[in-house]
Design a protein around this motif. Structure first.
Motif, PDB file in Angstrom:
ATOM      1  N   ALA A 158       0.853  -1.200   0.000  1.00  0.00           N
ATOM      2  CA  ALA A 158       0.000   0.000   0.000  1.00  0.00           C
ATOM      3  C   ALA A 158       0.886   1.246   0.000  1.00  0.00           C
ATOM      4  O   ALA A 158       1.783   1.371   0.843  1.00  0.00           O
ATOM      5  CB  ALA A 158      -0.913   0.007   1.221  1.00  0.00           C
ATOM      6  N   ASN A 159       0.653   2.130  -0.955  1.00  0.00           N
ATOM      7  CA  ASN A 159       1.362   3.403  -1.033  1.00  0.00           C
ATOM      8  C   ASN A 159       0.345   4.539  -0.969  1.00  0.00           C
ATOM      9  O   ASN A 159      -0.724   4.453  -1.585  1.00  0.00           O
ATOM     10  CB  ASN A 159       2.151   3.519  -2.336  1.00  0.00           C
ATOM     11  N   SER A 160       0.670   5.583  -0.258  1.00  0.00           N
ATOM     12  CA  SER A 160      -0.259   6.705  -0.148  1.00  0.00           C
ATOM     13  C   SER A 160       0.515   8.002   0.057  1.00  0.00           C
ATOM     14  O   SER A 160       1.508   8.031   0.800  1.00  0.00           O
ATOM     15  CB  SER A 160      -1.228   6.496   1.020  1.00  0.00           C
ATOM     16  N   THR A 161       0.060   9.043  -0.639  1.00  0.00           N
ATOM     17  CA  THR A 161       0.628  10.374  -0.468  1.00  0.00           C
ATOM     18  C   THR A 161      -0.500  11.370  -0.277  1.00  0.00           C
ATOM     19  O   THR A 161      -1.467  11.372  -1.045  1.00  0.00           O
ATOM     20  CB  THR A 161       1.469  10.790  -1.687  1.00  0.00           C
ATOM     21  N   ALA A 162      -0.414  12.201   0.731  1.00  0.00           N
ATOM     22  CA  ALA A 162      -1.414  13.235   0.974  1.00  0.00           C
ATOM     23  C   ALA A 162      -0.721  14.580   1.070  1.00  0.00           C
ATOM     24  O   ALA A 162       0.415  14.675   1.538  1.00  0.00           O
ATOM     25  CB  ALA A 162      -2.198  12.954   2.259  1.00  0.00           C
ATOM     26  N   VAL A 163      -1.401  15.610   0.608  1.00  0.00           N
ATOM     27  CA  VAL A 163      -0.830  16.949   0.648  1.00  0.00           C
ATOM     28  C   VAL A 163      -1.898  17.945   1.050  1.00  0.00           C
ATOM     29  O   VAL A 163      -3.046  17.838   0.639  1.00  0.00           O
ATOM     30  CB  VAL A 163      -0.210  17.335  -0.721  1.00  0.00           C
ATOM     31  N   GLN A 164      -1.536  18.858   1.890  1.00  0.00           N
ATOM     32  CA  GLN A 164      -2.394  19.998   2.178  1.00  0.00           C
ATOM     33  C   GLN A 164      -1.602  21.264   1.897  1.00  0.00           C
ATOM     34  O   GLN A 164      -0.422  21.353   2.206  1.00  0.00           O
ATOM     35  CB  GLN A 164      -2.894  20.021   3.613  1.00  0.00           C
ATOM     36  N   GLY A 165      -2.297  22.210   1.302  1.00  0.00           N
ATOM     37  CA  GLY A 165      -1.643  23.428   0.873  1.00  0.00           C
ATOM     38  C   GLY A 165      -1.542  23.416  -0.634  1.00  0.00           C
ATOM     39  O   GLY A 165      -2.220  22.656  -1.315  1.00  0.00           O
ATOM     40  N   VAL A 166      -0.720  24.212  -1.170  1.00  0.00           N
ATOM     41  CA  VAL A 166      -0.669  24.390  -2.606  1.00  0.00           C
ATOM     42  C   VAL A 166       0.749  24.221  -3.122  1.00  0.00           C
ATOM     43  O   VAL A 166       1.685  24.806  -2.596  1.00  0.00           O
ATOM     44  CB  VAL A 166      -1.193  25.786  -2.994  1.00  0.00           C
ATOM     45  N   GLY A 167       0.882  23.399  -4.145  1.00  0.00           N
ATOM     46  CA  GLY A 167       2.126  23.325  -4.870  1.00  0.00           C
ATOM     47  C   GLY A 167       2.017  24.268  -6.049  1.00  0.00           C
ATOM     48  O   GLY A 167       1.571  25.394  -5.937  1.00  0.00           O
ATOM     49  N   ALA A 168       2.388  23.796  -7.228  1.00  0.00           N
ATOM     50  CA  ALA A 168       2.239  24.591  -8.438  1.00  0.00           C
ATOM     51  C   ALA A 168       0.849  24.359  -9.012  1.00  0.00           C
ATOM     52  O   ALA A 168       0.457  23.221  -9.248  1.00  0.00           O
ATOM     53  CB  ALA A 168       3.313  24.200  -9.446  1.00  0.00           C
ATOM     54  N   VAL A 169       0.112  25.433  -9.206  1.00  0.00           N
ATOM     55  CA  VAL A 169      -1.259  25.345  -9.701  1.00  0.00           C
ATOM     56  C   VAL A 169      -1.458  26.350 -10.829  1.00  0.00           C
ATOM     57  O   VAL A 169      -1.074  27.515 -10.705  1.00  0.00           O
ATOM     58  CB  VAL A 169      -2.286  25.613  -8.578  1.00  0.00           C
ATOM     59  N   GLU A 170      -2.031  25.895 -11.922  1.00  0.00           N
ATOM     60  CA  GLU A 170      -2.399  26.762 -13.041  1.00  0.00           C
ATOM     61  C   GLU A 170      -3.911  26.662 -13.248  1.00  0.00           C
ATOM     62  O   GLU A 170      -4.443  25.562 -13.378  1.00  0.00           O
ATOM     63  CB  GLU A 170      -1.654  26.350 -14.312  1.00  0.00           C
ATOM     64  N   VAL A 171      -4.572  27.807 -13.276  1.00  0.00           N
ATOM     65  CA  VAL A 171      -6.030  27.845 -13.406  1.00  0.00           C
ATOM     66  C   VAL A 171      -6.404  28.708 -14.605  1.00  0.00           C
ATOM     67  O   VAL A 171      -5.871  29.812 -14.776  1.00  0.00           O
ATOM     68  CB  VAL A 171      -6.695  28.432 -12.143  1.00  0.00           C
ATOM     69  N   SER A 172      -7.321  28.195 -15.415  1.00  0.00           N
ATOM     70  CA  SER A 172      -7.953  29.017 -16.454  1.00  0.00           C
ATOM     71  C   SER A 172      -9.398  29.260 -16.027  1.00  0.00           C
ATOM     72  O   SER A 172     -10.182  28.319 -15.894  1.00  0.00           O
ATOM     73  CB  SER A 172      -7.914  28.316 -17.815  1.00  0.00           C
ATOM     74  N   LEU A 173      -9.724  30.519 -15.798  1.00  0.00           N
ATOM     75  CA  LEU A 173     -11.064  30.914 -15.368  1.00  0.00           C
ATOM     76  C   LEU A 173     -11.809  31.422 -16.600  1.00  0.00           C
ATOM     77  O   LEU A 173     -11.537  32.518 -17.096  1.00  0.00           O
ATOM     78  CB  LEU A 173     -10.967  31.992 -14.292  1.00  0.00           C
ATOM     79  N   VAL A 174     -12.737  30.611 -17.114  1.00  0.00           N
ATOM     80  CA  VAL A 174     -13.403  30.861 -18.395  1.00  0.00           C
ATOM     81  C   VAL A 174     -14.842  31.271 -18.110  1.00  0.00           C
ATOM     82  O   VAL A 174     -15.664  30.442 -17.702  1.00  0.00           O
ATOM     83  CB  VAL A 174     -13.343  29.608 -19.290  1.00  0.00           C
ATOM     84  N   LEU A 175     -15.162  32.565 -18.350  1.00  0.00           N
ATOM     85  CA  LEU A 175     -16.421  33.141 -17.882  1.00  0.00           C
ATOM     86  C   LEU A 175     -17.274  33.664 -19.028  1.00  0.00           C
ATOM     87  O   LEU A 175     -16.782  34.341 -19.940  1.00  0.00           O
ATOM     88  CB  LEU A 175     -16.131  34.273 -16.891  1.00  0.00           C
ATOM     89  N   ASP A 176     -18.562  33.396 -18.942  1.00  0.00           N
ATOM     90  CA  ASP A 176     -19.547  33.751 -19.963  1.00  0.00           C
ATOM     91  C   ASP A 176     -20.013  35.199 -19.772  1.00  0.00           C
ATOM     92  O   ASP A 176     -20.552  35.554 -18.718  1.00  0.00           O
ATOM     93  CB  ASP A 176     -20.740  32.795 -19.833  1.00  0.00           C
ATOM     94  N   LEU A 177     -19.821  36.022 -20.820  1.00  0.00           N
ATOM     95  CA  LEU A 177     -20.299  37.400 -20.798  1.00  0.00           C
ATOM     96  C   LEU A 177     -21.359  37.626 -21.881  1.00  0.00           C
ATOM     97  O   LEU A 177     -21.559  38.755 -22.335  1.00  0.00           O
ATOM     98  CB  LEU A 177     -19.142  38.387 -21.032  1.00  0.00           C
TER      99      LEU A 177
END
Length: 521
Positions: A150-169
């Motif tokens: 059994a292998n398990s990795t958990a993380v809390q917090g933020v590493g590298a994150v890229e977000v595209s916020l695509v909004l309807d106008l």
């Protein structure tokens, strides 16, 4: 002298011989001979099943303990030593001998990652005897034990994150949310601003980047990106480009292709006219020649803002959003995916130095699956896609009315409805004289392009949150739009259907999930 009796003539002997001869001639018991090997096979498989059930039970228990231990240890709200927390979980579960090495704990500012390996060797009851059956000599194929890993990795917090916020106008964002006096666009402004402010906080500095992609009938990529691409430019009024059908089958972006610039026109006959936007809804726009519903958005706040952590810049643009024109979800989605795809890295690198922070040089980074096990690149990529409707059709002018500078200038300052009303031929009579009435994009094409883009993005590991803001179950188009958005989302848990009243909570929930405690293996 006593005479000896011949045993072969004794009654007992004769009875025994008679019984044996009868047994030899009898057919009773033949089935028993056939059943014996079947019974043996059943016993073997039954024994194997018992061992495998015991093994799976132990394996599931070990994995559960490993997952719970890593989650508890990675939790930033607990102040105990993470390695001790893991050890304690294994001891209290009776598996203290099943830890395969010490936990690996990696900590940073507002971030903790814990990795744990477990191993349990189960002694078999039945399978161990297969060695004697299958192998005449000692072999490496030893069935005496089964090893559960059994292998398990958990993380809390933020590493590298890229977000595209695509909004309807699109124009329908001007409508009121059902049962309220709040317009959809007003609710979006508030919810999107809070989303930005939740993610772009000091403790996540240089780790989270957000690309803002406003869209309506098209996407204005802005002059900086526009100038770095190969474009057949015809005007300077706006910055949209036409993409070929092949663009919507992949997240990558071809920088070698030469694209046509989108006409700066307004084919939509309805707008706000010359009256106050706040006081009236859409009216037929024959009194005002201006382009207030252009195919290509032209205002500065409607441009893409790529790979940014400037909360003020992003929220200032969002607060200025206005509803206008049609809906091309697939175009917003394509540009959202492009700004996460490493094929666009060289284009981003050419932008003016004040547009992209030094911390984000190299973004969009490679996809995690393609970065390699030893790479430090571990960006998580997200698209947050929001609409209140569905993909709609779009038109362009006939080339014969858009092929010299004077015509291009005229249509940049006169919408089609006003021009037709002012002509001698009268309104709508000669619409297809000006307008190419063969749709440039059909609604069906938009749906197909959208779904192929969703598939391409998900195949690259991009997580898609899809928000359908239309809550009108009596509108078949709205229901169809929600269905397409649900199909686009990464899972059912990544899809949100709302009339709009819960939009704040939905965006807050997504922001929390992006930064929350999670198992990564």
């Amino acid at each position: 002298m006593m005479q000896k009796t011949d045993p072969s003539h004794s009654p007992r002997f004769n009875r025994t011989r008679s019984w044996l001869m009868h047994l030899a001639r009898s057919e009773d018991g033949n089935l028993f001979i056939v059943f014996l090997p079947m019974l043996f096979i059943m016993m073997v498989w039954g024994g194997i099943a018992v061992d495998l059930m015991r093994f799976e039970s132990r394996r599931a228990t070990l994995q559960g303990v490993t997952d719970r231990a890593t989650l508890a240890a990675a939790n930033l709200d607990q102040s105990l030593d993470p390695a001790s927390v893991v050890q304690d979980y294994f001891v209290k579960s009776g598996l203290e001998d099943s830890m395969d090495g010490a936990p690996i704990v990696t900590e940073g500012y507002k971030r903790r990652e814990v990795s744990v390996k477990g191993r349990y060797d189960l002694d078999t009851f039945f399978m161990r005897h297969l060695n004697n059956v299958l192998y005449a000599t000692k072999s490496e194929n030893d069935f005496k034990t089964l090893s559960a890993i059994a292998n398990s990795t958990a993380v809390q917090g933020v590493g590298a994150v890229e977000v595209s916020l695509v909004l309807d106008l699109s124009g329908s964002m001007y409508y009121y949310i059902n049962g309220t006096t709040t317009r959809r666009i007003d609710k979006l402004r508030t919810a999107a601003v809070k989303f930005i402010e939740t993610l772009l906080v000091p403790e996540y500095e240089d780790r989270i980047s957000i690309s803002l992609v406003p869209y309506s009938e098209h996407v204005n990529i802005g002059p900086s990106l526009f100038n770095e691409l190969k474009v057949n430019q015809t005007h300077n009024f706006s910055h949209c480009i036409e993409l070929p059908a092949s663009s919507f089958t992949t997240t990558s972006f071809s920088t070698s292709t030469t694209y046509d610039q989108t006409q700066n026109i307004q084919t939509n006959a309805y707008g706000f006219g010359s009256t106050s936007k706040a006081a009236s809804g859409y009216t037929r726009n024959t009194a005002n020649p201006a382009l207030d519903q252009p195919v290509c958005p032209k205002e500065t706040f409607e441009r893409i803002i790529p790979i940014s952590q400037d909360s003020d810049e992003l929220t200032t643009a969002i607060k200025k959003f206005q509803p206008r024109a049609g809906t091309s979800i697939f175009l917003g989605l394509k540009w959202g995916a492009t700004l996460l795809d490493p094929s666009f890295q060289t284009t981003i690198a050419k932008l003016p130095s004040d547009m992209i922070d030094d911390a984000f040089v190299g973004r969009p980074e490679p996809y995690e699956a393609e970065a390699g096990a030893n790479s430090k690149v571990k960006s998580l990529k997200y698209i947050v896609l929001m609409t209140d409707g569905y993909n709609d059709r779009s038109y362009r002018m006939n080339d014969s009315f858009y092929d010299d500078p004077s015509e291009i200038y005229y249509w940049a300052h006169h919408n089609l409805a006003w021009a037709m009303q002012s002509s001698n031929s009268g309104p709508d009579v000669s619409q297809c004289t000006y307008l190419n009435c063969s749709e440039f994009y059909t609604a069906a094409q938009g749906v197909g392009y959208m779904q192929s883009m969703c598939t391409a993005a998900k195949n690259k590991g991009i997580i898609i949150y899809a928000i359908s803001m239309s809550g009108d179950d009596n509108d078949s188009d709205a229901v169809a739009g929600r269905t397409e958005m649900a199909k686009c989302a990464s899972t059912t848990n990544h899809f949100f259907a709302t009339s709009g009243a819960e939009l704040d909570e939905i965006f807050a929930n997504i922001a929390e999930q992006i930064t929350d405690l999670r198992l990564t293996q």
